[in-house]
Structures are given as structure tokens and as C-alpha cells.
Scaffold this active site. Sequence first.
Site, PDB file in Angstrom:
ATOM      1  N   CYS A  23       0.806  -1.221   0.000  1.00  0.00           N
ATOM      2  CA  CYS A  23       0.000   0.000   0.000  1.00  0.00           C
ATOM      3  C   CYS A  23       0.845   1.280   0.000  1.00  0.00           C
ATOM      4  CB  CYS A  23      -0.993  -0.059   1.155  1.00  0.00           C
ATOM      5  SG  CYS A  23      -2.393   1.054   0.899  1.00  0.00           S
ATOM      6  N   ARG A  28     -12.170   6.761  -0.848  1.00  0.00           N
ATOM      7  CA  ARG A  28     -11.211   5.695  -0.546  1.00  0.00           C
ATOM      8  C   ARG A  28     -11.719   4.373  -1.120  1.00  0.00           C
ATOM      9  NH1 ARG A  28      -7.269   7.242   2.503  1.00  0.00           N
ATOM     10  NH2 ARG A  28      -6.481   5.175   2.984  1.00  0.00           N
ATOM     11  N   HIS A  40      -3.384  -5.469   2.337  1.00  0.00           N
ATOM     12  CA  HIS A  40      -3.105  -5.709   3.745  1.00  0.00           C
ATOM     13  C   HIS A  40      -3.755  -7.055   4.065  1.00  0.00           C
ATOM     14  CE1 HIS A  40      -1.848  -1.537   4.434  1.00  0.00           C
ATOM     15  NE2 HIS A  40      -2.835  -1.177   3.637  1.00  0.00           N
TER      16      HIS A  40
HETATM   17  N1  GLN Z   1      -1.906   6.795   2.356  1.00  0.00           N
HETATM   18  C1  GLN Z   1      -2.074   5.936   1.223  1.00  0.00           C
HETATM   19  C2  GLN Z   1      -3.465   6.015   0.615  1.00  0.00           C
HETATM   20  O1  GLN Z   1      -4.399   6.330   1.309  1.00  0.00           O
HETATM   21  C3  GLN Z   1      -1.727   4.513   1.601  1.00  0.00           C
HETATM   22  C4  GLN Z   1      -2.684   3.918   2.597  1.00  0.00           C
HETATM   23  C5  GLN Z   1      -2.253   2.595   3.129  1.00  0.00           C
HETATM   24  O2  GLN Z   1      -1.071   2.292   3.213  1.00  0.00           O
HETATM   25  N2  GLN Z   1      -3.231   1.796   3.536  1.00  0.00           N
HETATM   26  O3  GLN Z   1      -3.626   5.755  -0.568  1.00  0.00           O
END
Ligand code: GLN
Length: 239
Positions: free
Chosen positions: A93, A126, A187
Site C-alpha cells: 500500500c 477511498r 493488507h
Molecule cells: N496513504 C495511502 C493512501 O491512502 C496509503 C494507505 C495505506 O497504506 N493503507 O492511498
Amino acid sequence: MKITIGHFYPDLLNLYGDRGNILAIKKRCEWRGIETEVKEFSIDDEVDFSGLDIVFLGGGSDREQLIVCKRLKEIQKDILDYVQDNGVILAVCGGYQLLGHYYQLEKEKIEGLSVLDIYTIAGQKRLIDNVILETDFGSVAGFENHGGRTYIGDHKPLGKVLYGNGNNGEDGQEGVLYRNVFGTYLHGPILPKNPNLTDELIARALTRKYGTAALSPLDDCIEIQAKEYIIERFLKEKS
Ligand code: GLN
């Protein structure tokens, strides 16, 4: 045989139990009598890449990525040399985004390492979901939560998305596999959920170091059952 894992900046990059990836590598090595050592690096530490067999970069918030990217730029050449020398990297990520050219936020730009010819742009919404992939190493299950959309150009994706969003929610691709670099949004943590992928990383690290990697089979029936349950549940939901 011994594998040394370099865990980069666990105090800053460690979302959703990403540290579990280190534990999965350690445990699967230990079960086979392969010694492991984990070196945790803080942002100011000097890193000798010649002593590392697997590098792990976890996920992080945009704010943490902004802190980390400055330090990564300073050691960029060493990381590029490590990659060219077939060093194994797992980047999840935020860590994955940092391997690209940049991650464009609304007001700021997070400069990446340009290890991969990819870039990321922050989206409005998101992308949060469970993810199921089809990869060269079998099915992979995980969980994603990212604002960034990543575009991988001519790179080979790590997998094809069967469920979830993946790199950008548009092209059906997830992650990147380049040389021995595994970049992914997943993840979960991804490795405990996917012993097939964990063994792929271990095998590549051993082959690079010793020229061979005959991994003895382990009894993965519980892990496989758990994964099959998740795959069935989400693919059924979709159909
Ligand atoms: N900050 C990054 C995003 O929101 C990565 C997030 C994460 O590592 N889960 O895209």
C-alpha cells in the site's frame, strides 16, 4: 541457511497489522529449519543492503509517507542497486506507492523512489474492500484501504482482480511484480493469509543467496481452508 529481513520504518509504516508479514516469513522459515534475522530500521539508521535478503515496507498514512519519502530519497541509489541485484522486496500500500515516481495528493506531491515505472493519484473516495486475486502463484486474498489510484503502465501486475478494486478500480489489475519486487495494495496482512505468496518470497530470497531453494512442504490446511472460505464468500456475493 539464513534469511535476513529488513523491516523499514515499522514505527511509521505499519497499518492494519502489516507486521504480521514479517511473522509469517519468520514462522515458515523456522518450521523448515531456516534461520531468520529481522533488522528493524528507524528513519535515521544507516542501511547496508548487502546484508539483506528481503526488504519489507508496510502501509502508512499520507502524512507518514511524506516523512518517509524524504529519507528514502537519500538512500534511493542503494535501493535501486539492490533491486537490480534481484533483491526481494515486499511493499504494501503506502510502501508500494513509494516505489513509484510519485503520489499526487490534492495539495502536495509525495516523491517516490522510481524503482517502478508507476505513479499514483489521490482519488475522491477511498477504495476499501476485501480483494481476491488470481496470480501466477495461485489465488491471493487480502484487504485494501487506499485513497490513491495507481497506474502501472507496461508493468506486469501481481494479479488479476476477481473481487475488489486493486490498483485503481478501473483496469482490473492489482499490484506489480517486477524482478523480485512485489508491490501490492493488500493488507490482511497479506502473507499470513497467503502461504503460497510467502513461500514465493522465501524461495526467491534463498535462490538469490544460495542458488537453490527446495522448500519442504508444510501442512497449510487451516490457512487454505480459511482462504477458500473467503474466496467462496466474496465471489458468490459478486455473482
Ligand atoms: N496513504 C495511502 C493512501 O491512502 C496509503 C494507505 C495505506 O497504506 N493503507 O492511498
